[in-house]
Design an enzyme around this catalytic site. Sequence first.
Site, short mmCIF file in Angstrom:
data_model
loop_
_atom_site.label_atom_id
_atom_site.label_comp_id
_atom_site.label_asym_id
_atom_site.label_seq_id
_atom_site.Cartn_x
_atom_site.Cartn_y
_atom_site.Cartn_z
N SER A 106 3.54 6.96 -5.52
CA SER A 106 2.28 6.25 -5.32
C SER A 106 1.82 5.58 -6.61
CB SER A 106 1.21 7.24 -4.85
OG SER A 106 1.65 7.88 -3.67
N LYS B 232 0.64 8.11 6.24
CA LYS B 232 1.41 9.17 5.56
C LYS B 232 1.63 10.38 6.46
CE LYS B 232 2.05 6.61 2.16
NZ LYS B 232 1.49 6.48 0.86
N CYS C 132 3.19 3.21 -8.29
CA CYS C 132 4.27 2.98 -9.25
C CYS C 132 5.01 1.68 -9.00
CB CYS C 132 5.24 4.16 -9.26
SG CYS C 132 4.50 5.64 -9.98
N GLY D 52 7.33 -9.97 -12.38
CA GLY D 52 8.31 -11.00 -12.00
C GLY D 52 9.67 -10.81 -12.67
N HIS E 46 9.40 6.91 1.70
CA HIS E 46 8.28 6.24 1.02
C HIS E 46 8.85 5.05 0.23
CE1 HIS E 46 4.61 6.80 -1.92
NE2 HIS E 46 4.35 5.91 -0.99
N TYR F 2 -10.71 8.78 3.33
CA TYR F 2 -9.82 7.98 2.47
C TYR F 2 -8.49 7.73 3.18
CZ TYR F 2 -6.34 6.67 -0.86
OH TYR F 2 -5.30 6.00 -1.45
N ASP G 37 5.54 0.07 1.72
CA ASP G 37 5.21 1.49 1.49
C ASP G 37 6.10 2.47 2.25
OD1 ASP G 37 3.28 3.17 0.02
OD2 ASP G 37 2.66 3.87 2.01
N ARG H 10 -8.66 0.09 -3.28
CA ARG H 10 -7.59 -0.45 -2.42
C ARG H 10 -8.04 -1.69 -1.66
NH1 ARG H 10 -2.37 2.39 -2.25
NH2 ARG H 10 -2.72 4.09 -3.70
N ARG I 210 -5.85 10.66 -1.98
CA ARG I 210 -5.24 11.74 -1.21
C ARG I 210 -5.52 13.08 -1.89
NH1 ARG I 210 -0.49 11.91 -1.79
NH2 ARG I 210 -0.11 10.09 -3.09
P1 GTP Z 1 1.02 3.04 -3.42
O1 GTP Z 1 0.36 2.05 -2.52
O2 GTP Z 1 0.08 4.04 -3.99
O3 GTP Z 1 2.19 3.72 -2.78
O4 GTP Z 1 1.50 2.24 -4.74
P2 GTP Z 1 2.69 1.22 -5.03
O5 GTP Z 1 3.95 1.96 -5.34
O6 GTP Z 1 2.77 0.18 -3.98
O7 GTP Z 1 2.23 0.56 -6.41
P3 GTP Z 1 1.68 -0.92 -6.72
O8 GTP Z 1 2.74 -1.97 -6.53
O9 GTP Z 1 0.41 -1.11 -6.03
O10 GTP Z 1 1.44 -0.80 -8.29
C1 GTP Z 1 0.58 0.17 -8.83
C2 GTP Z 1 0.15 -0.23 -10.22
O11 GTP Z 1 1.30 -0.40 -11.05
C3 GTP Z 1 -0.59 -1.55 -10.25
O12 GTP Z 1 -1.70 -1.43 -11.10
C4 GTP Z 1 0.40 -2.52 -10.79
O13 GTP Z 1 -0.20 -3.56 -11.48
C5 GTP Z 1 1.29 -1.65 -11.69
N1 GTP Z 1 2.68 -2.17 -11.76
C6 GTP Z 1 3.45 -2.58 -10.71
N2 GTP Z 1 4.64 -3.04 -11.13
C7 GTP Z 1 4.65 -2.94 -12.48
C8 GTP Z 1 5.61 -3.26 -13.50
O14 GTP Z 1 6.71 -3.75 -13.24
N3 GTP Z 1 5.26 -2.98 -14.79
C9 GTP Z 1 4.05 -2.44 -15.10
N4 GTP Z 1 3.78 -2.21 -16.37
N5 GTP Z 1 3.11 -2.13 -14.16
C10 GTP Z 1 3.40 -2.37 -12.88
C1 SPV Z 2 -0.02 6.35 -1.56
O1 SPV Z 2 -0.82 7.13 -2.10
O2 SPV Z 2 1.23 6.47 -1.67
C2 SPV Z 2 -0.52 5.22 -0.75
C3 SPV Z 2 -1.92 5.18 -0.43
O3 SPV Z 2 0.28 4.40 -0.32
S1 SPV Z 2 -2.30 6.28 0.87
O4 SPV Z 2 -2.10 5.58 2.14
O5 SPV Z 2 -3.66 6.64 0.72
O6 SPV Z 2 -1.43 7.42 0.85
MN MN Z 3 2.36 4.82 -0.93
#
Ligand code: GTP
Ligand code: SPV
Ligand code: MN
Length: 607
Positions: free
Chosen positions: A271, A229, A273, A516, A249, A220, A296, A389, A80
């Site tokens: 994002s 979004k 996180c 987990g 979000h 993208y 999301d 992604r 983004r």
């Molecule tokens: P967007 O799709 O961008 O909104 O991201 P999201 O909030 O869905 O994040 P996602 O679950 O894809 O995790 C993003 C990154 O954080 C990945 O590389 C995960 O492996 C890492 N991650 C997720 N949960 C944890 C956690 O509990 N601990 C740690 N250390 N890393 C984590």
């Molecule tokens: C984010 O960036 O929070 C995502 C990916 O979930 S996107 O749809 O590109 O915004």
């Molecule tokens: Mn997101």
Amino acid sequence: MSADTTTISTYQTSHPRLSAWVDEVAALTKPSDIYWCEGTPEEWVRITDKLVETGTFKRLNDELKPNSFYCASDPNDVARVEDRTFICSVDEKDAGPTNNWMAPDAMKQIMTDLYDGCMQGRTMYVIPFVMGHLESEHPMFGVEITDSAYVVASMTVMARIGREVLDKIEQTEADFVPALHSFGAPLTDGQADVPWPCNDTKYIVQFPEERTIWSYGSSYGGNALLGKKCYALRIASVMGRDEGWMAEHMLILKLTNPEGVVKYVAAGFPSACGKTNLAMVEPTIPGWKVETIGDDIAWIRVGADGRLYAVNPEFGLFGVAPGTGWDTNANAMKTIAQGNSVFTNVALTDDGDVWWEGMTDEPPAHLTDWKGNDWTPESDQLSSHANSRFCTPIKQCPILADEYDDPNGVPLDAILFGGRRKTTIPLVTEARDWTHGTFMGATLSSETTAAATGAVGVVRRDPMAMLPFIGYDAGDYFGHWINMAKNNDESKFPKIFYVNWFRRDEDGGFLWPGFGENSRILKYVIDRVEGKVEAQETPIGLVPPTSSIDTDGLDVTEEQLRKALAVNPEEWTSEVEQITAWFEQFGDTLPTVLWTELDGLKARLGL
Ligand code: GTP
Ligand code: SPV
Ligand code: MN
């Protein structure tokens, strides 16, 4: 085809506004032809075949990833673009201090010039879509016009699209959000195409009063899949403000305890996180079960019983690839294993599968990296872009809850906020009430990630994980959160918690194993909702004593857990300074109760 070929539409809609808008866009963008998307399996085959033919897609090995595709973007179109994202409200003050703004007329002039002839030599696709359920009381329609077949394929996965949606728009003479997208790469006579057309000039623009979206220059996800979004957060947040609901979000999950009692939790993390991971977490504590509803976006409305009901408006998962593996997120791995997916900016294996950092412990001996170069474990570069992604149908998620299909959504018992903070923020803190929870959300902070262009790892405020997605003044948005409780019965609202999986020890290691093991915090949250365990008053809110967390079988020392939960007054003194500076920029729109919360925090810290 030459630029002035008469445009041919596959369809004539009976919907006057839609018909007029499609004609208007075609006259401006001058495509070779117009194609109305049906959303059928046959169409998916045609679109993906075409993408393979033009070199945008590579078909993956059908035995390993059936009906799935690899795609590499232009290296300059990977995330983004927040600095190119605008809220073009009529009044500048309505965009607030956190959004880029330009007067609607000025922006339209600039973009109309860019759109002029921008689809020459290309097909213009019309994608009727609905965010949320087609059967919902007030279906939330949109129509995306795009010149990108990649966007068509991705939208087919990510949203409910096509014939059925268009029929309903026409039959009910429904309103819809017009969402115009072009990657900005016309093909004039004889010009060869590239695998990922895009333009150095990028604009991602929301017109909140008109409820319209204009996007240019990028293909993208968040910039180009306009139902996601741009509509479901930026435009929907404005609709929610006006109509008394919320677009957030947030993931949504269903949690069942060993006695079979069901609770629903939503969580707003910025994002990259951890939303997708928590949404499909495999609990490490015996007898607890998590099922996925969304990963999301959550649309949250007050139900007839006064509780907050959350719906996932999406139809697919657009997840961060790196870090997704059998050890960390087995359910995501099972989802993509069924195929029907698009992988962007990951690495390609020699046998026609995908790989990325964190998928397996041992990388394959040879890969083609996301830039098309040979890659071996000795390479000093990552094989996959940090924001690569997977785009996959949510229906393939093996732990999708039945409630996903309920247009009324699920009643929330708890809302979590969280971010990536190496210091300061405890593993879990409970808000005293909704106003305090709003304060926690409004002051949420996180280290920036690769999901947006710009520096990574810089701490910034990301209120409710919505900084890039609030479609109006963020101070007014906090006011909307406060008003939700004021205008309804707060006693029916979910409890709010602030979590941080990412706190580090002196050596830089994570204090909490995450993934987990986060189920232990979900359990604690529900135990608090049910009044079963103790929490301690601290200056920042209610924090558990280590004894309130189920540590049975957990490989974390008491000392580590204590550090993960610590409220360190020195760190909070600096945090209060940052929060004060953050609040000051809002002026009048910041609800005074949030200043009162900050004063209370300072007093409790002795500041
Ligand atoms: P967007 O799709 O961008 O909104 O991201 P999201 O909030 O869905 O994040 P996602 O679950 O894809 O995790 C993003 C990154 O954080 C990945 O590389 C995960 O492996 C890492 N991650 C997720 N949960 C944890 C956690 O509990 N601990 C740690 N250390 N890393 C984590
Ligand atoms: C984010 O960036 O929070 C995502 C990916 O979930 S996107 O749809 O590109 O915004
Ligand atoms: Mn997101």
